[in-house]
Design a protein around this motif. Sequence first.
Motif, PDB file in Angstrom:
ATOM      1  N   GLU A  96      22.965  -3.297 -20.870  1.00 30.45           N
ATOM      2  CA  GLU A  96      21.550  -3.000 -21.123  1.00 30.45           C
ATOM      3  C   GLU A  96      21.291  -2.779 -22.606  1.00 30.45           C
ATOM      4  O   GLU A  96      20.229  -3.161 -23.129  1.00 30.45           O
ATOM      5  CB  GLU A  96      21.133  -1.774 -20.317  1.00 30.45           C
ATOM      6  N   GLY A  97      22.248  -2.199 -23.302  1.00 25.99           N
ATOM      7  CA  GLY A  97      22.077  -1.926 -24.717  1.00 25.99           C
ATOM      8  C   GLY A  97      21.962  -3.188 -25.557  1.00 25.99           C
ATOM      9  O   GLY A  97      21.250  -3.201 -26.566  1.00 25.99           O
ATOM     10  N   ARG A  98      22.653  -4.236 -25.146  1.00 28.97           N
ATOM     11  CA  ARG A  98      22.598  -5.478 -25.930  1.00 28.97           C
ATOM     12  C   ARG A  98      21.579  -6.457 -25.362  1.00 28.97           C
ATOM     13  O   ARG A  98      21.423  -7.562 -25.870  1.00 28.97           O
ATOM     14  CB  ARG A  98      23.976  -6.153 -25.989  1.00 28.97           C
ATOM     15  N   GLY A  99      20.881  -6.083 -24.287  1.00 28.72           N
ATOM     16  CA  GLY A  99      19.878  -6.976 -23.708  1.00 28.72           C
ATOM     17  C   GLY A  99      20.495  -8.197 -23.073  1.00 28.72           C
ATOM     18  O   GLY A  99      19.938  -9.296 -23.139  1.00 28.72           O
ATOM     19  N   PHE A 100      21.647  -8.024 -22.447  1.00 21.72           N
ATOM     20  CA  PHE A 100      22.375  -9.117 -21.799  1.00 21.72           C
ATOM     21  C   PHE A 100      21.517  -9.714 -20.691  1.00 21.72           C
ATOM     22  O   PHE A 100      21.066  -9.012 -19.793  1.00 21.72           O
ATOM     23  CB  PHE A 100      23.676  -8.565 -21.228  1.00 21.72           C
ATOM     24  N   THR A 101      21.253 -11.017 -20.748  1.00 16.66           N
ATOM     25  CA  THR A 101      20.325 -11.660 -19.816  1.00 16.66           C
ATOM     26  C   THR A 101      21.046 -12.355 -18.672  1.00 16.66           C
ATOM     27  O   THR A 101      22.261 -12.561 -18.714  1.00 16.66           O
ATOM     28  CB  THR A 101      19.477 -12.711 -20.552  1.00 16.66           C
TER      29      THR A 101
ATOM     30  N   SER B  98      32.856  -9.756 -17.696  1.00 21.03           N
ATOM     31  CA  SER B  98      31.853 -10.577 -17.021  1.00 21.03           C
ATOM     32  C   SER B  98      30.435 -10.200 -17.390  1.00 21.03           C
ATOM     33  O   SER B  98      29.492 -10.915 -17.075  1.00 21.03           O
ATOM     34  CB  SER B  98      32.023 -10.481 -15.503  1.00 21.03           C
ATOM     35  N   THR B  99      30.275  -9.040 -18.044  1.00 18.96           N
ATOM     36  CA  THR B  99      28.934  -8.600 -18.428  1.00 18.96           C
ATOM     37  C   THR B  99      28.735  -8.610 -19.942  1.00 18.96           C
ATOM     38  O   THR B  99      27.853  -7.928 -20.467  1.00 18.96           O
ATOM     39  CB  THR B  99      28.646  -7.191 -17.879  1.00 18.96           C
TER      40      THR B  99
ATOM     41  N   LEU C 146      29.503  16.004 -20.635  1.00 20.67           N
ATOM     42  CA  LEU C 146      30.139  14.690 -20.594  1.00 20.67           C
ATOM     43  C   LEU C 146      29.238  13.603 -21.179  1.00 20.67           C
ATOM     44  O   LEU C 146      29.719  12.583 -21.681  1.00 20.67           O
ATOM     45  CB  LEU C 146      30.527  14.337 -19.154  1.00 20.67           C
ATOM     46  N   GLY C 147      27.941  13.819 -21.119  1.00 21.20           N
ATOM     47  CA  GLY C 147      26.994  12.822 -21.622  1.00 21.20           C
ATOM     48  C   GLY C 147      27.214  12.488 -23.082  1.00 21.20           C
ATOM     49  O   GLY C 147      27.114  11.326 -23.497  1.00 21.20           O
ATOM     50  N   GLU C 148      27.530  13.493 -23.910  1.00 24.78           N
ATOM     51  CA  GLU C 148      27.734  13.259 -25.340  1.00 24.78           C
ATOM     52  C   GLU C 148      28.966  12.391 -25.569  1.00 24.78           C
ATOM     53  O   GLU C 148      28.938  11.450 -26.377  1.00 24.78           O
ATOM     54  CB  GLU C 148      27.897  14.593 -26.065  1.00 24.78           C
ATOM     55  N   ALA C 149      30.056  12.687 -24.861  1.00 22.82           N
ATOM     56  CA  ALA C 149      31.282  11.891 -25.005  1.00 22.82           C
ATOM     57  C   ALA C 149      31.051  10.465 -24.530  1.00 22.82           C
ATOM     58  O   ALA C 149      31.544   9.506 -25.143  1.00 22.82           O
ATOM     59  CB  ALA C 149      32.418  12.540 -24.209  1.00 22.82           C
ATOM     60  N   PHE C 150      30.299  10.316 -23.447  1.00 18.06           N
ATOM     61  CA  PHE C 150      29.999   8.982 -22.909  1.00 18.06           C
ATOM     62  C   PHE C 150      29.215   8.166 -23.941  1.00 18.06           C
ATOM     63  O   PHE C 150      29.539   6.997 -24.204  1.00 18.06           O
ATOM     64  CB  PHE C 150      29.196   9.122 -21.617  1.00 18.06           C
ATOM     65  N   ALA C 151      28.201   8.779 -24.538  1.00 21.47           N
ATOM     66  CA  ALA C 151      27.380   8.073 -25.540  1.00 21.47           C
ATOM     67  C   ALA C 151      28.221   7.668 -26.744  1.00 21.47           C
ATOM     68  O   ALA C 151      28.055   6.568 -27.298  1.00 21.47           O
ATOM     69  CB  ALA C 151      26.222   8.972 -25.973  1.00 21.47           C
ATOM     70  N   LYS C 152      29.139   8.535 -27.175  1.00 24.45           N
ATOM     71  CA  LYS C 152      30.009   8.198 -28.304  1.00 24.45           C
ATOM     72  C   LYS C 152      30.925   7.021 -27.953  1.00 24.45           C
ATOM     73  O   LYS C 152      31.183   6.150 -28.791  1.00 24.45           O
ATOM     74  CB  LYS C 152      30.851   9.415 -28.696  1.00 24.45           C
TER      75      LYS C 152
ATOM     76  N   ALA D 189      25.837   0.183 -19.231  1.00 23.10           N
ATOM     77  CA  ALA D 189      25.192   0.750 -20.424  1.00 23.10           C
ATOM     78  C   ALA D 189      25.321  -0.217 -21.601  1.00 23.10           C
ATOM     79  O   ALA D 189      24.378  -0.403 -22.379  1.00 23.10           O
ATOM     80  CB  ALA D 189      25.824   2.095 -20.767  1.00 23.10           C
ATOM     81  N   LEU D 190      26.489  -0.854 -21.747  1.00 22.04           N
ATOM     82  CA  LEU D 190      26.684  -1.837 -22.807  1.00 22.04           C
ATOM     83  C   LEU D 190      25.826  -3.076 -22.569  1.00 22.04           C
ATOM     84  O   LEU D 190      25.224  -3.629 -23.501  1.00 22.04           O
ATOM     85  CB  LEU D 190      28.164  -2.225 -22.882  1.00 22.04           C
TER      86      LEU D 190
END
Length: 335
Positions: free
Chosen positions: A190-195, A83-84, A44-50, A187-188
């Motif tokens: 953290e990936g964009r560095g949302f502060t 909201s995130t 499932l990890g691969e599908a999640f990352a995609k 995950a989104l």
Amino acid sequence: MPSSKPLMTQSSGPTSTSVESALRTLETESGGINALAAALRGPLGEAFAKAIDLIRNAKGRVIVTGLGKSGHMARKIAATLASTGTPAFFVHTAEAAHGDLGMITTDDVIMALSWSGEQPEMKTLVNYSARFAIPMIAVTSNAASSLGQAADIVIELPKAREACPHNLAPTTSTMMQVAIGDAIAIALLEGRGFTALEFAHFHPGGKLGAMLKFVRDYMRTGAEIPVKPEGTKMSDAVMEMSAKGLGCVCIVNAANEAVGIITDGDLRRHMRPDLLTASVDDVMTTQPKTVPPSMLATEMIEVLNTRKITTLVVTEAGKVVGIVHLHDLLRAGVA
């Protein structure tokens, strides 16, 4: 004379039964979450990352859709995404065929939730997605379902028993849906560095909004600051403390820099016959903790709690510009 009132005894019947039921529910749902975590460590990890890459690279928004209990979870996921920092909104699966398809553009990504993947109402969205080449992520427990076969990416949730004793009422399944939605949103984020500062833009109201304001929004300024210069007699400092009602007085040098603070606690610790004739220099706590006006309220509260104090001196470019007291934060609903 003995009392006529009946003795109060602790009931272990209904209470014990209900608590045991609650524990069974939580244990069953925890099992579903654990199964989901195990699946993410595997295929499932691969599908999640995609799915994360697809959403991150989309020019438009995430359209989260579902029906029934899945619809309720979809609405929550859309709200969390928005909201995130990931633009998203909810489209009801059944309403899509009655005009709401117009809310979806070719720049968007559709995230469709259906545990079985076989809801007839989903067909309209599936066809619309295929017709206009709008990528679709299916969140389902059956990758071989109609929804799973039509989707570009399938996040296949592991099958798990519902907490319902009849294995019917959506409980564990909806918990897993909302959990994977939270995982996608974070995950989104953290990936964009949302502060935290960006988070504050979307949460101006309520306690969250209050905590995401700044020190400058809560500090007392100007004549409200209890302040006295070095060399002041303690009698004058005590009068200043009493007049301003904050239980402290900030001691400054000729450049208006904070060199010390005197609190109620300092008065108790230095209590002696000649206290009022002494100099503030002999009583003050030197190097008081200061914070900038640009600090977030959440960080300010952490400083207060960590140092076990109730007052912070606010400085800018080394100069005293305000003072913050815990009571002000309590009144504002921050602490």
